[in-house]
Design a protein around this motif. Sequence first.
Motif, mmCIF file in Angstrom:
data_model
loop_
_atom_site.group_PDB
_atom_site.id
_atom_site.type_symbol
_atom_site.label_atom_id
_atom_site.label_comp_id
_atom_site.label_asym_id
_atom_site.label_seq_id
_atom_site.Cartn_x
_atom_site.Cartn_y
_atom_site.Cartn_z
ATOM 1 N N LYS A 34 36.347 22.495 36.488
ATOM 2 C CA LYS A 34 37.534 23.354 36.376
ATOM 3 C C LYS A 34 37.730 23.952 34.983
ATOM 4 O O LYS A 34 38.851 24.136 34.517
ATOM 5 C CB LYS A 34 38.793 22.583 36.791
ATOM 6 C CG LYS A 34 38.748 22.074 38.191
ATOM 7 C CD LYS A 34 39.999 21.298 38.504
ATOM 8 C CE LYS A 34 39.869 20.600 39.833
ATOM 9 N NZ LYS A 34 40.975 19.742 40.113
ATOM 10 N N GLU A 105 47.899 36.749 34.671
ATOM 11 C CA GLU A 105 48.004 35.469 35.371
ATOM 12 C C GLU A 105 48.897 35.595 36.597
ATOM 13 O O GLU A 105 48.597 35.049 37.655
ATOM 14 C CB GLU A 105 48.547 34.382 34.448
ATOM 15 C CG GLU A 105 47.573 33.914 33.394
ATOM 16 C CD GLU A 105 48.190 32.905 32.442
ATOM 17 O OE1 GLU A 105 49.414 32.647 32.539
ATOM 18 O OE2 GLU A 105 47.457 32.378 31.603
ATOM 19 N N LYS A 109 47.710 35.175 40.575
ATOM 20 C CA LYS A 109 48.303 34.149 41.421
ATOM 21 C C LYS A 109 48.738 34.691 42.782
ATOM 22 O O LYS A 109 49.000 33.926 43.693
ATOM 23 C CB LYS A 109 49.489 33.486 40.720
ATOM 24 C CG LYS A 109 49.046 32.562 39.620
ATOM 25 C CD LYS A 109 50.190 31.826 39.033
ATOM 26 C CE LYS A 109 49.672 30.875 37.963
ATOM 27 N NZ LYS A 109 50.689 29.996 37.461
ATOM 28 N N TYR A 114 42.949 33.338 45.032
ATOM 29 C CA TYR A 114 43.595 32.380 44.130
ATOM 30 C C TYR A 114 44.256 31.269 44.944
ATOM 31 O O TYR A 114 44.150 30.091 44.601
ATOM 32 C CB TYR A 114 44.628 33.072 43.245
ATOM 33 C CG TYR A 114 45.382 32.093 42.381
ATOM 34 C CD1 TYR A 114 44.840 31.625 41.196
ATOM 35 C CD2 TYR A 114 46.637 31.616 42.761
ATOM 36 C CE1 TYR A 114 45.514 30.697 40.410
ATOM 37 C CE2 TYR A 114 47.316 30.697 41.982
ATOM 38 C CZ TYR A 114 46.755 30.252 40.808
ATOM 39 O OH TYR A 114 47.427 29.340 40.041
ATOM 40 N N VAL A 115 44.934 31.636 46.008
ATOM 41 C CA VAL A 115 45.611 30.646 46.859
ATOM 42 C C VAL A 115 44.582 29.696 47.471
ATOM 43 O O VAL A 115 44.764 28.480 47.476
ATOM 44 C CB VAL A 115 46.458 31.334 47.961
ATOM 45 C CG1 VAL A 115 47.017 30.318 48.942
ATOM 46 C CG2 VAL A 115 47.578 32.144 47.337
ATOM 47 N N LYS A 118 43.246 27.428 44.697
ATOM 48 C CA LYS A 118 44.270 26.463 44.309
ATOM 49 C C LYS A 118 44.354 25.319 45.333
ATOM 50 O O LYS A 118 44.447 24.149 44.968
ATOM 51 C CB LYS A 118 45.626 27.171 44.193
ATOM 52 C CG LYS A 118 46.753 26.299 43.715
ATOM 53 C CD LYS A 118 48.033 27.115 43.562
ATOM 54 C CE LYS A 118 49.178 26.248 43.124
ATOM 55 N NZ LYS A 118 50.425 27.004 43.007
ATOM 56 N N CYS A 119 44.295 25.664 46.592
ATOM 57 C CA CYS A 119 44.360 24.642 47.650
ATOM 58 C C CYS A 119 43.095 23.785 47.669
ATOM 59 O O CYS A 119 43.169 22.575 47.896
ATOM 60 C CB CYS A 119 44.575 25.299 49.008
ATOM 61 S SG CYS A 119 46.199 26.092 49.139
ATOM 62 N N TYR A 121 41.316 22.979 45.100
ATOM 63 C CA TYR A 121 41.367 22.076 43.951
ATOM 64 C C TYR A 121 42.371 20.945 44.133
ATOM 65 O O TYR A 121 42.360 19.986 43.389
ATOM 66 C CB TYR A 121 41.645 22.840 42.656
ATOM 67 C CG TYR A 121 40.455 23.649 42.217
ATOM 68 C CD1 TYR A 121 39.198 23.060 42.073
ATOM 69 C CD2 TYR A 121 40.557 25.008 41.981
ATOM 70 C CE1 TYR A 121 38.101 23.790 41.693
ATOM 71 C CE2 TYR A 121 39.460 25.750 41.595
ATOM 72 C CZ TYR A 121 38.238 25.133 41.451
ATOM 73 O OH TYR A 121 37.144 25.861 41.076
ATOM 74 N N LYS A 122 43.204 21.049 45.134
ATOM 75 C CA LYS A 122 44.168 19.978 45.398
ATOM 76 C C LYS A 122 43.570 18.834 46.210
ATOM 77 O O LYS A 122 44.153 17.762 46.279
ATOM 78 C CB LYS A 122 45.393 20.539 46.140
ATOM 79 C CG LYS A 122 46.286 21.375 45.256
ATOM 80 C CD LYS A 122 47.496 21.864 46.029
ATOM 81 C CE LYS A 122 48.408 22.684 45.141
ATOM 82 N NZ LYS A 122 49.589 23.173 45.868
ATOM 83 N N HIS A 169 47.265 21.858 52.852
ATOM 84 C CA HIS A 169 47.675 22.394 51.539
ATOM 85 C C HIS A 169 47.887 23.901 51.613
ATOM 86 O O HIS A 169 48.834 24.431 51.025
ATOM 87 C CB HIS A 169 46.631 22.081 50.465
ATOM 88 C CG HIS A 169 46.624 20.658 50.021
ATOM 89 N ND1 HIS A 169 47.662 20.085 49.334
ATOM 90 C CD2 HIS A 169 45.690 19.685 50.170
ATOM 91 C CE1 HIS A 169 47.377 18.828 49.076
ATOM 92 N NE2 HIS A 169 46.192 18.551 49.579
ATOM 93 N N TYR A 170 47.009 24.575 52.347
ATOM 94 C CA TYR A 170 47.096 26.024 52.458
ATOM 95 C C TYR A 170 48.392 26.441 53.150
ATOM 96 O O TYR A 170 49.110 27.318 52.667
ATOM 97 C CB TYR A 170 45.882 26.570 53.219
ATOM 98 C CG TYR A 170 45.892 28.069 53.365
ATOM 99 C CD1 TYR A 170 45.438 28.885 52.337
ATOM 100 C CD2 TYR A 170 46.360 28.680 54.534
ATOM 101 C CE1 TYR A 170 45.454 30.265 52.463
ATOM 102 C CE2 TYR A 170 46.375 30.051 54.668
ATOM 103 C CZ TYR A 170 45.918 30.836 53.620
ATOM 104 O OH TYR A 170 45.940 32.201 53.747
ATOM 105 N N GLU A 173 51.337 25.828 50.821
ATOM 106 C CA GLU A 173 51.346 26.787 49.711
ATOM 107 C C GLU A 173 51.827 28.159 50.172
ATOM 108 O O GLU A 173 52.652 28.796 49.522
ATOM 109 C CB GLU A 173 49.934 26.898 49.116
ATOM 110 C CG GLU A 173 49.820 27.829 47.950
ATOM 111 C CD GLU A 173 50.464 27.317 46.684
ATOM 112 O OE1 GLU A 173 50.915 28.146 45.875
ATOM 113 O OE2 GLU A 173 50.545 26.087 46.498
#
Length: 189
Positions: A34, A105, A109, A114-115, A118-119, A121-122, A169-170, A173
Motif C-alpha cells: 500500500k 484527492e 475518492k 477508488y471505491v 478501498k473495499c 484493502y479492507k 464492504h462494497y 461503502e
Amino acid sequence: MGEQEKYFVDETELRNVMTQYGTSLLKLVYSYVKNWATAEDIVQETFITYSQKFYQFKGNSSLKTWLYKIAINKSKDYLKSPKNKWKYLNLTKLKLSSHLKNPDEELEKNTESYVVAKCLYKIDIKYREVLNLYYYEDLAIKEIAYLLSIGESNVKTRLNRGRKKFKSHYVKEVEENGRKIKEAKDILE
C-alpha cells in the motif's frame, strides 16, 4: 555457454522482462504494501533477484508466475519486518493528524475504481491477494495455488470468502456515500 554466462541474464532479456512484467508486478506488490515507493523498491529487488537467479527457473510454471512468486515473497517479507511495523504506525498517526484534502484527492475518492480499491484493502490479505491475482492478473486457480503454496481447493475457498467479504464492504461503502450499487455481476462475481 561459458561458466560465467550462465550466472548472469542478458541485458536485453532483462529489459524485455522488465517492460513486459514491470507494471503488473508493481500493481501486485502495491496491493500488499500500500505504498508506491515501497512497491517500486520491491519490484526492483524482484528484477535483481531474477537477474541473479534466472538460471534456477526450470520452466515448471510460466515466467510470469515465477516472477509473481518472487514479488509476493518479497512483499510478505517486507510486511513482516519490524522496521516496516514502526514505519506503518508513524504513517498512520501522520494521516490521522492531517484533515486537509486537496481537490485531486476528493475527485479520486468519487471514482468507482477508488471505491473498489478501498473495499479490497479492507479485507484480509489472504483474501485480497487471491482476488487480485484472479481478477486483475487473470491467473488461473492452479497458478494462484502454485504462487501462494496452497492447494487449489484453498484458493477456491478464499475466492468465495473473499468475494463475500468484498461485497459486504462494497455495499456498505456505497450506501454510506449515497451512491447506486452496481449490479451483483459487476462486483467481483
